[in-house]
Structures are given as structure tokens and as C-alpha cells.
Design an enzyme around this catalytic site. Sequence first.
Site, PDB file in Angstrom:
ATOM      1  N   HIS A  52      -8.780  -3.608  -6.741  1.00 12.40           N
ATOM      2  CA  HIS A  52     -10.187  -4.084  -6.019  1.00 12.40           C
ATOM      3  C   HIS A  52     -11.121  -3.106  -6.982  1.00 12.40           C
ATOM      4  CE1 HIS A  52     -12.876  -4.601  -2.826  1.00 12.40           C
ATOM      5  NE2 HIS A  52     -12.251  -5.409  -2.471  1.00 12.40           N
ATOM      6  N   ILE A  58     -14.625  -1.094  -6.539  1.00 12.61           N
ATOM      7  CA  ILE A  58     -15.323  -0.897  -5.388  1.00 12.61           C
ATOM      8  C   ILE A  58     -14.354  -0.699  -4.201  1.00 12.61           C
ATOM      9  CG2 ILE A  58     -16.570  -2.224  -3.657  1.00 12.61           C
ATOM     10  CD1 ILE A  58     -17.557  -4.165  -6.112  1.00 12.61           C
ATOM     11  N   GLY A  61     -14.185  -3.061   2.110  1.00 10.58           N
ATOM     12  CA  GLY A  61     -14.944  -2.729   3.593  1.00 10.58           C
ATOM     13  C   GLY A  61     -13.814  -2.745   4.399  1.00 10.58           C
ATOM     14  N   VAL A  62     -12.752  -3.375   4.372  1.00  7.09           N
ATOM     15  CA  VAL A  62     -11.578  -3.371   5.128  1.00  7.09           C
ATOM     16  C   VAL A  62     -10.955  -1.822   5.501  1.00  7.09           C
ATOM     17  CG1 VAL A  62      -9.762  -4.171   3.838  1.00  7.09           C
ATOM     18  CG2 VAL A  62      -9.839  -4.476   6.298  1.00  7.09           C
ATOM     19  N   GLU A  66     -11.014   0.762   8.771  1.00  5.94           N
ATOM     20  CA  GLU A  66      -9.723   1.384   9.189  1.00  5.94           C
ATOM     21  C   GLU A  66      -9.796   2.947   9.140  1.00  5.94           C
ATOM     22  OE1 GLU A  66      -7.028   0.475  10.308  1.00  5.94           O
ATOM     23  OE2 GLU A  66      -6.329   2.487  10.562  1.00  5.94           O
TER      24      GLU A  66
END
Lengths: 152, 108
Positions: A52, A58, A61-62, A66
Site C-alpha cells: 500500500h 501511503i 485509512g482503515v 483501527e
Amino acid sequence: MTRTHLDADELRERLPHRPPFVLMDGVEEIVPGVSGVGVKNITISDPVFAGHFPARAIYPGVLMIEASAHTCGVVEMASMEDDDGGTPQGMGVLAGVRKFSFKQMVRPGDQLRISVHRRAGLGSLTEYECVLKVGSRVVAEGSLALAGQIEE
Amino acid sequence: MSIKERAQERFDVSTRIRGRLIEGLELPDNPDLVDFDTPLVGRGLELDSLDLMEVVTLLDDDYTVQVSDDDRIAFGSINRLTDRVMTDPALIDRMRSEQDASLEVEPV
């Protein structure tokens, strides 16, 4: 007595998560059941950057969501500690994610500071407002709901 | 306050709560589907516990009224929420002090 600051080793003792899913390096300014500031140092050695993305790292976002849930969980668990500040008597599990938005990219070298503040509670549910910053820039914000589970 | 003024005040509070619920929970803005007496949980809008917590937050943000787990009856309908807001002792105290302040005549 409840700690107001937890370093990485203390977090590993308290969080129910285990590597590679321990996403925090520390939590500061803990006010049990009310607020706290999670710290996450983003490094290129994090395995997530292998995918990623291969040509442009980057932070996902997930995982920021968390990491925010981790921070909320630490704040929530601090309010469940026994009188001696020992082992928490329960844990919080993620029950809802609402209106999370991502405003700027987070990349290796950044230090993510995650401020969480209790917004409302109903029954076993607690909602936290989360603001994630790198330096003075807000990179993401939203709210999370945790369901408190008391261990028998 | 006259009966007409009290009725208008209640209507205004209910309308505002309805508007905030429609906006916050993305409900249909249709008076046939969401009126002041539509049940919020179960048959009716079928709001779940996370939606109800959003309702708690909206009331706190708008009226500084804290609804707790003991006030479950307040989640019956918009009218019930209005009852809860308009009978909140802390809110009534605040409204009275604001009224008193507005009645104070400033020296000319």
C-alpha cells in the site's frame, strides 16, 4: 493508581491485540473513560507498505481507524481498571464507525497523534470523537463507538 | 407564557429535533414516514443502538440535555424526546436565567 501515559511495552501488556496488529507506540494524557492521545510513528519498515502501495507509500485509512479504536480502547479500559490500577476488568470492542474522513495523506516519517474524546454513552456503548493530526495538520477525523465488555 | 406560545415553543422544539434526526441519521424527509409520533425503535424507524447514541449526542449538542440509559422511554418518539428536553431541570433553569437576563433593563 491509573497511569496517564503508557509506552509501547506497557501497551502490549494491556491491549488484547498482538503483533502485527498492535498499532500504537504509546498513549499519553489518559483521562480514564474520557480522553487520551495515541501516538503512532509511521515507518517504511511497516509491512503494510509492501502493498500500500509498492511505488508510493501511503498509510491506509482503515488502519488509522483501527489505531483510533486502539486509543479509545486504552481510554475505555483505563476506566475499567481495578482500584490498584492493575489488570482491566474488561475491554472495549469496535461497534461502529461514523463520518470518518481523510483529509491528507499520511506517509513514512510522519508521527500520527490521535486525540480521542468521549462524546456520548448509552448502555454499554460509548462514542468517541477522534481527531488525527500530523504536526498541526488534521489528517483525519470522525467518531467511533465502542461496546464495553466486562469480563466475568 | 400563553398557551399559544407554549404550543408554539413545543412545536419548534419537535420540529428542530425532527430536522436534526433526519439530517444526522439520513432519514427520509417525508412527514408521512417520520412524524412526531413515529416510533423510533422497533416497528417504525427501527433505529438501532448506534443510532440512538447519535440521538443522545444530538440532544447534548443542541440542548445540553443528557439522556441516559435510564431514560429509555424518551426514545419512544420525537414527541417523547421533546417531553424529555422540555422537562429537563437543568435546561429549564438555564432558560429561566436567560429570560431573567433579557428582562433586565439597561440604564439609558
